[in-house]
Scaffold this motif. Structure first.
Motif, PDB file in Angstrom:
ATOM      1  N   ALA A 260       4.818   2.561 -11.720  1.00 42.28           N
ATOM      2  CA  ALA A 260       3.466   2.589 -10.873  1.00 42.28           C
ATOM      3  C   ALA A 260       2.358   1.368 -10.689  1.00 42.28           C
ATOM      4  O   ALA A 260       2.365   0.728  -9.797  1.00 42.28           O
ATOM      5  CB  ALA A 260       1.967   3.446 -10.969  1.00 42.28           C
TER       6      ALA A 260
ATOM      7  N   LYS B  89       2.726   1.585  -3.817  1.00 41.67           N
ATOM      8  CA  LYS B  89       1.910   1.491  -4.284  1.00 41.67           C
ATOM      9  C   LYS B  89       1.424   3.178  -4.598  1.00 41.67           C
ATOM     10  O   LYS B  89       1.928   4.846  -5.332  1.00 41.67           O
ATOM     11  CB  LYS B  89       0.571   1.028  -4.360  1.00 41.67           C
ATOM     12  N   GLY B  90       1.978   3.996  -2.895  1.00 42.89           N
ATOM     13  CA  GLY B  90       1.231   5.376  -3.054  1.00 42.89           C
ATOM     14  C   GLY B  90       2.279   6.071  -3.694  1.00 42.89           C
ATOM     15  O   GLY B  90       2.679   7.348  -4.360  1.00 42.89           O
ATOM     16  N   HIS B  91       3.820   5.283  -2.665  1.00 46.81           N
ATOM     17  CA  HIS B  91       5.098   6.113  -3.483  1.00 46.81           C
ATOM     18  C   HIS B  91       5.670   6.706  -4.923  1.00 46.81           C
ATOM     19  O   HIS B  91       6.029   7.506  -4.719  1.00 46.81           O
ATOM     20  CB  HIS B  91       5.737   5.474  -2.429  1.00 46.81           C
TER      21      HIS B  91
ATOM     22  N   VAL C 284       4.505  -2.621  -9.393  1.00 49.01           N
ATOM     23  CA  VAL C 284       4.996  -2.008  -7.651  1.00 49.01           C
ATOM     24  C   VAL C 284       4.781  -3.471  -7.061  1.00 49.01           C
ATOM     25  O   VAL C 284       5.917  -4.009  -6.510  1.00 49.01           O
ATOM     26  CB  VAL C 284       4.253  -0.965  -6.802  1.00 49.01           C
TER      27      VAL C 284
ATOM     28  N   SER D  98       1.025  -1.041  -0.228  1.00 46.31           N
ATOM     29  CA  SER D  98      -0.025   0.072   0.170  1.00 46.31           C
ATOM     30  C   SER D  98       1.219   1.220  -0.004  1.00 46.31           C
ATOM     31  O   SER D  98       0.568   2.062  -0.527  1.00 46.31           O
ATOM     32  CB  SER D  98      -0.270  -0.096   1.139  1.00 46.31           C
TER      33      SER D  98
ATOM     34  N   SER E 143       2.658   5.923  -7.211  1.00 46.12           N
ATOM     35  CA  SER E 143       1.331   6.416  -7.866  1.00 46.12           C
ATOM     36  C   SER E 143       2.078   7.474  -9.323  1.00 46.12           C
ATOM     37  O   SER E 143       1.696   6.977 -10.176  1.00 46.12           O
ATOM     38  CB  SER E 143       0.679   6.827  -7.252  1.00 46.12           C
ATOM     39  N   LYS E 144       3.121   8.359  -8.991  1.00 45.12           N
ATOM     40  CA  LYS E 144       3.311   9.718 -10.389  1.00 45.12           C
ATOM     41  C   LYS E 144       4.093   8.538 -10.689  1.00 45.12           C
ATOM     42  O   LYS E 144       5.218   9.891 -11.443  1.00 45.12           O
ATOM     43  CB  LYS E 144       3.267  10.647  -9.755  1.00 45.12           C
TER      44      LYS E 144
END
Length: 132
Positions: free
Chosen positions: A49, A40-42, A52, A37, A44-45
């Motif tokens: 992405a 995925k945020g880390h 992961v 989780s 995301s850009k």
């Protein structure tokens, strides 16, 4: 006893890598969901992405194998003075750290990337010490 005193730096660095990579790998297994989780945020850009989960599994595998090889190498260096497995563990440790560094740089987490260097320097030094 001569193996311990003759190889003190190598043994200490191997123990450092065993602790580092086995703890990290075990943490990834125990908290797979939390790690996934956060990553995925880390990422995301970034172009990574969608990769992961595969990349996390790859890093997990590399870290566990590196830690295990370093542990076996630590034992062999003490027991027989043999350093080949320790060398492979040190090299795989460096490769694992380079994977992590690449990810941090792609995510533009430059502070995180600097932290990886703190681990990379002793790992490379161990490779240097173990080169036969």
């Amino acid at each position: 006893m001569a193996s311990i005193t003759d190889n003190a730096a190598e043994l200490l660095l191997l123990l450092f890598l065993v602790i580092t990579f086995l703890q990290s790998g075990i943490d990834k297994i125990i908290d797979w969901g939390g790690n996934l989780s956060w990553l995925k945020g880390h990422f995301s850009k970034t172009p990574l992405a969608g990769l992961v989960p595969v990349l996390l599994a790859t890093v997990l595998l590399a870290e566990l194998i590196a830690g295990i090889l370093c542990a076996i190498g630590l034992y062999q260096l003490i027991a027989s003075g043999e350093s080949k497995v320790a060398f492979y563990g040190a090299v795989l440790s460096c490769v694992s750290l380079l994977m992590l560094l690449f990810g941090q740089r792609i995510a533009k987490d430059y502070v995180g990337a600097k932290t990886i260097v703190v681990y990379f320097v002793p790992a490379v030094f161990l490779v240097f010490l173990l080169q036969g």
